[in-house]
Design a protein around this motif. Structure first.
Motif, PDB file in Angstrom:
ATOM      1  N   ASP A  57     -77.553  73.422  38.324  1.00 39.19           N
ATOM      2  CA  ASP A  57     -76.267  72.759  38.530  1.00 39.19           C
ATOM      3  C   ASP A  57     -75.810  72.162  37.204  1.00 39.19           C
ATOM      4  OD1 ASP A  57     -77.783  70.475  38.112  1.00 39.19           O
ATOM      5  OD2 ASP A  57     -77.897  69.960  40.243  1.00 39.19           O
ATOM      6  N   ASN A  58     -74.759  71.375  37.226  1.00 39.07           N
ATOM      7  CA  ASN A  58     -74.212  70.812  35.988  1.00 39.07           C
ATOM      8  C   ASN A  58     -75.159  69.832  35.307  1.00 39.07           C
ATOM      9  OD1 ASN A  58     -71.854  72.269  36.355  1.00 39.07           O
ATOM     10  ND2 ASN A  58     -70.864  70.625  37.537  1.00 39.07           N
ATOM     11  N   ASP A  59     -76.084  69.244  36.064  1.00 40.42           N
ATOM     12  CA  ASP A  59     -77.046  68.296  35.497  1.00 40.42           C
ATOM     13  C   ASP A  59     -78.329  68.965  35.012  1.00 40.42           C
ATOM     14  OD1 ASP A  59     -75.331  66.157  36.045  1.00 40.42           O
ATOM     15  OD2 ASP A  59     -76.090  65.999  38.100  1.00 40.42           O
TER      16      ASP A  59
ATOM     17  N   ASN B   4     -80.409  70.668  36.912  1.00 43.27           N
ATOM     18  CA  ASN B   4     -81.407  70.749  37.973  1.00 43.27           C
ATOM     19  C   ASN B   4     -81.196  72.025  38.802  1.00 43.27           C
ATOM     20  OD1 ASN B   4     -82.539  68.140  37.389  1.00 43.27           O
ATOM     21  ND2 ASN B   4     -80.725  67.225  38.365  1.00 43.27           N
TER      22      ASN B   4
END
Length: 533
Positions: free
Chosen positions: A423-425, A427
């Motif tokens: 995802d964007n983070d 993770n």
């Protein structure tokens, strides 16, 4: 002079083939070409061994995938004349699709064949194909240009359909006459290739189960049927004995003699059936030996519990240490477990997977050892080819990687989280976690609700190391049964012929070095700790 004579003969043969093809095409393109009489004549021409060259499945694979043909690998173009649907379900690896019919058109012709007969179906089929002649030649030229631009100079085109009949010969005559190619038709078509792909490993009957024993061809299914028949016979015998007991005097003696004659007759029939089956088996194996005269490579199985880095070692044996391997999981696009989809694209169809593996096996050097990872019958949605699986389960050469738990968890974390969609983070994505959750739930009946809840909790909270440790507690027992039993089905039944030679990894290791362990494997082989004969 010999070479000039050979080249002249090939040129003359090609000219004759072109002339024959032109004659056939002129008839098919004329107004008479729409009659059932003409089409029946064309069907008869197809069945004859005319000027158009033909080749067996093994010869075709040699031309496509061996360095021995004109000194180049894959320098011939193979065109599959079947529909897109047929091609997508399974094709000869390396073949390109040039369909004569669309999927819908094939249904129309097939329906006519069923309802109105072969003549009407052939006539309508040619009416559908005839307007496509120029387009088919143009597409074939374009595909050949891509092939020659890639550095392959052969103008040979192999053509096939399902059984090497009307579709392939129609395309063959067209390309021979209009494309100035050297055309070869695959005898028996794709069906013949499928038979070749089944038998390329060893002799094995059609639809043989994974429990098939190469040395003892009585299958588990056959044994069960014999046991049922035996049980029925016992009941029948008891019933007859009860009836016999009720008879007196001459009647009882006559009945006993009749039963003895019947038993003798049944015994003679059984003996004759066994002798016939033995003769058929010997003939089938002799035919297989003639079709596949070359020896098969010696197999060394690389085994070990989940997370032992078997694939790393296998790839290192090939890429770093110059060994030949068959990477069954790589070809299947799956790691084999309930979570094996991670890091892979869509799996091939089961049919196409067996085709790919067969060609990979063909390309091996039979005089060298081949290393193969220890697999079960299924890898995701595809199945290990039965013939190869029989060889894998009966080879005497098996190494087992013994890797500490910490290193195994590190391998699993790398293989299942570092390659996961993020995802964007940074993770693992929600989609990845959803599919991992789905994989865990698929094990519910095997691991129980308690372990399932533990897996889902670890997954939800991002404790992937704990998730891996819990998963290993299930897979370890499953693999320990798999590696030791004859069928490899995980139930612990039977005894495997191989004796495992353990490759001990440093107990303090926190990761798996594929090349280092690969060298240990080679040392085990070199020092004759494994029977590779």
């Amino acid at each position: 002079q010999c070479k000039q004579h050979k080249n002249k003969k090939m040129s003359d043969d090609k000219s004759e083939a072109t002339a024959e093809a032109e004659a056939v095409l002129r008839l098919l393109e004329s107004s008479e070409g729409s009659t059932e009489t003409v089409m029946e004549g064309f069907a008869s021409t197809v069945k004859k061994s005319g000027i158009i060259r033909r080749a067996s499945a093994s010869e075709v694979i040699d031309m496509m995938h061996s360095n021995s043909y004109h000194g180049k690998k894959n320098n011939v173009l193979c065109l599959d004349a079947r529909t897109t649907k047929e091609y997508d379900e399974g094709c000869i690896p390396g073949a390109l699709n040039l369909p004569l019919f669309s999927n819908e058109e094939r249904v129309i012709v097939g329906t006519l064949f069923k309802n109105s007969g072969r003549g009407k179906a052939m006539t309508v089929g040619m009416e559908i194909v005839r307007p496509k002649f120029d387009e088919l030649v143009s597409k074939a030229n374009a595909l050949m240009k891509v092939r020659t631009d890639g550095g392959n100079s052969s103008e040979t085109i192999i053509v096939h359909c399902w059984r090497g009949g009307m579709r392939s010969h129609a395309l063959a005559y067209l390309l021979q006459a209009r494309g100035s190619f050297d055309i070869i038709v695959l005898t028996g078509g794709y069906k013949a290739f499928r038979n070749w792909a089944r038998l390329v490993y060893c002799y094995i009957p059609v639809n043989a189960p994974y429990t098939f024993d190469i040395s003892r061809p009585n299958t588990a299914k056959l044994r069960r049927e014999l046991q049922r028949e035996k049980a029925k016979s016992k009941k029948a015998i008891k019933k007859k004995e009860a009836r016999l007991h009720g008879l007196q005097g001459d009647g009882a003696e006559k009945r006993r003699l009749a039963m003895a004659r019947r038993d003798a007759m049944l015994e003679a029939d059984d003996k004759a059936a066994e002798e016939t089956a033995a003769v058929e088996l010997t003939a089938a194996r002799a035919e297989w030996s003639n079709q596949f005269p070359n020896p098969t490579p010696r197999i060394v199985i690389v085994g070990g519990r989940s997370g032992s880095g078997k694939t790393r070692v296998l790839l290192a044996l090939r890429d770093e240490l110059g060994q030949q391997i068959v990477d069954l999981e790589g070809l299947a696009h799956h790691n084999g477990s309930a979570f094996g989809f991670v890091g892979h694209g869509e799996q091939p169809t089961n049919e196409q997977y067996s085709n790919i593996v067969a060609v990979e096996w063909f390309k091996l050097d039979p005089n060298r050892i081949v290393f193969i990872e220890d697999e079960g019958p299924g890898i995701g949605r595809v199945s290990t080819p039965a013939g190869l699986y029989s060889l894998m389960r009966t080879t005497p050469s098996l190494v087992r990687l013994v890797v500490p738990q910490a290193a195994r968890i590190a391998v699993l974390l790398h293989d299942y989280t570092s390659v996961a969609d993020k995802d964007n983070d940074g993770n693992p994505s929600l989609e990845w976690r959803a599919r991992m959750s789905e994989g865990a739930r698929s094990l519910t009946k095997r691991i129980g609700d308690l372990k399932l809840k533990s897996l889902l909790w670890d997954l939800e909270n991002g404790d992937y190391a704990a998730f891996a440790a819990t998963a290993l507690s299930y897979y370890d027992g499953l693999y320990d049964n798999h590696i030791q039993n004859a069928g490899g089905c995980g139930n612990g039944a039977g005894v495997r012929s191989a004796t495992a030679v353990d490759i001990i990894v440093d107990p303090s290791a926190t990761d798996v070095d594929g090349e280092k362990i690969g060298r240990q494997v080679l040392e085990a082989v070199a020092f004759s700790q494994l029977d590779t004969k």
